[in-house]
Design an enzyme around this catalytic site. Structure first.
Site, PDB file in Angstrom:
ATOM      1  N   GLU A  41      72.958  -1.361  17.636  1.00  0.00           N
ATOM      2  CA  GLU A  41      73.469  -2.044  18.731  1.00  0.00           C
ATOM      3  C   GLU A  41      73.577  -3.232  19.221  1.00  0.00           C
ATOM      4  OE1 GLU A  41      73.319  -0.169  22.537  1.00  0.00           O
ATOM      5  OE2 GLU A  41      74.961  -1.017  23.398  1.00  0.00           O
ATOM      6  N   LYS A 111      82.660  -1.181  23.317  1.00  0.00           N
ATOM      7  CA  LYS A 111      82.564   0.213  24.152  1.00  0.00           C
ATOM      8  C   LYS A 111      82.447   0.373  25.454  1.00  0.00           C
ATOM      9  CE  LYS A 111      77.499   0.913  25.950  1.00  0.00           C
ATOM     10  NZ  LYS A 111      76.264   0.082  26.091  1.00  0.00           N
ATOM     11  N   CYS A 146      76.016   4.337  22.384  1.00  0.00           N
ATOM     12  CA  CYS A 146      74.891   4.023  22.686  1.00  0.00           C
ATOM     13  C   CYS A 146      75.351   5.086  24.195  1.00  0.00           C
ATOM     14  CB  CYS A 146      74.123   2.593  23.066  1.00  0.00           C
ATOM     15  SG  CYS A 146      72.305   3.202  23.897  1.00  0.00           S
TER      16      CYS A 146
HETATM   17  O1  LIG Z   1      72.459   6.388  28.209  1.00  0.00           O
HETATM   18  C1  LIG Z   1      71.363   6.601  27.959  1.00  0.00           C
HETATM   19  O2  LIG Z   1      70.117   6.763  28.425  1.00  0.00           O
HETATM   20  C2  LIG Z   1      70.589   4.850  27.814  1.00  0.00           C
HETATM   21  C3  LIG Z   1      72.103   3.984  27.579  1.00  0.00           C
HETATM   22  C4  LIG Z   1      71.931   2.730  26.997  1.00  0.00           C
HETATM   23  O3  LIG Z   1      70.690   2.406  26.294  1.00  0.00           O
HETATM   24  C5  LIG Z   1      73.062   1.580  26.137  1.00  0.00           C
HETATM   25  O4  LIG Z   1      74.154   2.185  25.767  1.00  0.00           O
HETATM   26  O5  LIG Z   1      72.707   0.557  26.187  1.00  0.00           O
END
Ligand SMILES: O=C(O)CCC(=O)C(=O)O
Length: 265
Positions: A41, A111, A146
């Site tokens: 990401e 996202k 993510c």
């Molecule tokens: O859900 C999480 O603990 C991390 C999510 C995250 O870092 C993201 O989506 O960039």
């Protein structure tokens, strides 16, 4: 289907350096022709959120061409992680995209779940298109980003649309490594498909350390390959899509589902 994750440390706010790193990894590791290479990401800029507008591409202009060239030069398919991206106005999306080995643009996804813990909603705009499968090497695949990992509904949607492999591109923090590993395995077991989780590692200027541990999990929940917590690595495995039918025959959850009994599906 050979799947190859490039796990590397993202230099915050420095696209040129990150692109050079990706190019170097291609040169040094020369992935097998026809394989699928996966990036993390926000690999172009990292989480430099207060300057994210400066790092954003306009409709992926520039970065798309770079990735398409790598795909053609190395004859590989690339799940190009995500980058900040402006579609209209000033709204910056977190957009992941995929190109195939002929350089054809196959898919993009922005996202939809922004992360409150990272103040993403203050700087980014959530995508407004639902997750869709795309065709990759003759089979269906899915792509999420993510924090989406915490929403099993997305994965179920993709699996019900016959996604055989779901890519999760991430910059997942080290303090929640257990969540990362457990949820990726759970998503593979409950949807009986392959899950490919690509993550970064290293400490960012704001103090966040990312978890590494890029991982490829099979439909039975077994780990086929896993990266270290804190090292640049190529994490790769062969994926046998026929194994999915075997697992689904042994444990036939898709036949046992009782849609009439679920309130929200
Ligand atoms: O859900 C999480 O603990 C991390 C999510 C995250 O870092 C993201 O989506 O960039």
């Amino acid at each position: 289907m050979k799947t190859v994750i490039f796990q590397f440390e993202v230099a915050e706010g420095n696209y040129e350096k990150n692109l050079e790193k990706v190019k170097r990894m291609f040169k040094e590791h020369e992935p097998e022709k026809g394989s699928i290479v996966v990036l993390p990401e926000m690999w172009s800029s990292g989480y430099d959120l207060s300057n994210i507008g400066d790092h954003a591409f306009h409709d992926l202009e520039g970065v798309k061409g770079e990735i398409e060239k790598l795909a053609v030069d190395y004859e590989v398919n690339i799940v190009a992680g995500s980058v900040p991206n402006i579609k209209s106005g000033d709204d910056v999306l977190n957009t992941a995209f995929v190109v195939d080995s002929s350089g054809e643009f196959l898919h993009e996804y922005s996202k939809i779940h922004l992360v409150p813990m990272l103040k993403e909603p203050e700087y980014l705009t959530g995508g407004d298109a639902s997750v869709e499968t795309f065709n990759l090497l003759g089979d269906k695949a899915g792509l999420v980003i993510c924090y989406d990992l915490r929403f099993p509904e997305l994965f179920r949607d993709l699996a019900l649309e016959d996604a055989k492999v779901i890519f999760v591109v991430a910059e997942w923090p080290a303090e929640r490594t257990e969540h990362w590993l457990t949820l990726l395995k759970a998503r593979a077991i409950e949807n009986q498909c392959y899950i490919v989780g690509s993550n970064t590692f290293g400490k960012q200027p704001n103090g966040t350390t990312f978890a590494g541990n890029s991982i490829i999990v099979n439909p039975f929940g077994e780990v086929l390959a896993q990266g270290a917590a804190d090292a640049e690595e190529v994490v790769e495995a062969d994926i046998d899509l026929e194994y999915i039918a075997e697992v689904r025959e042994d444990v036939p959850i898709f036949k046992s589902r009782r849609r009439d009994m679920y309130k929200f599906l």
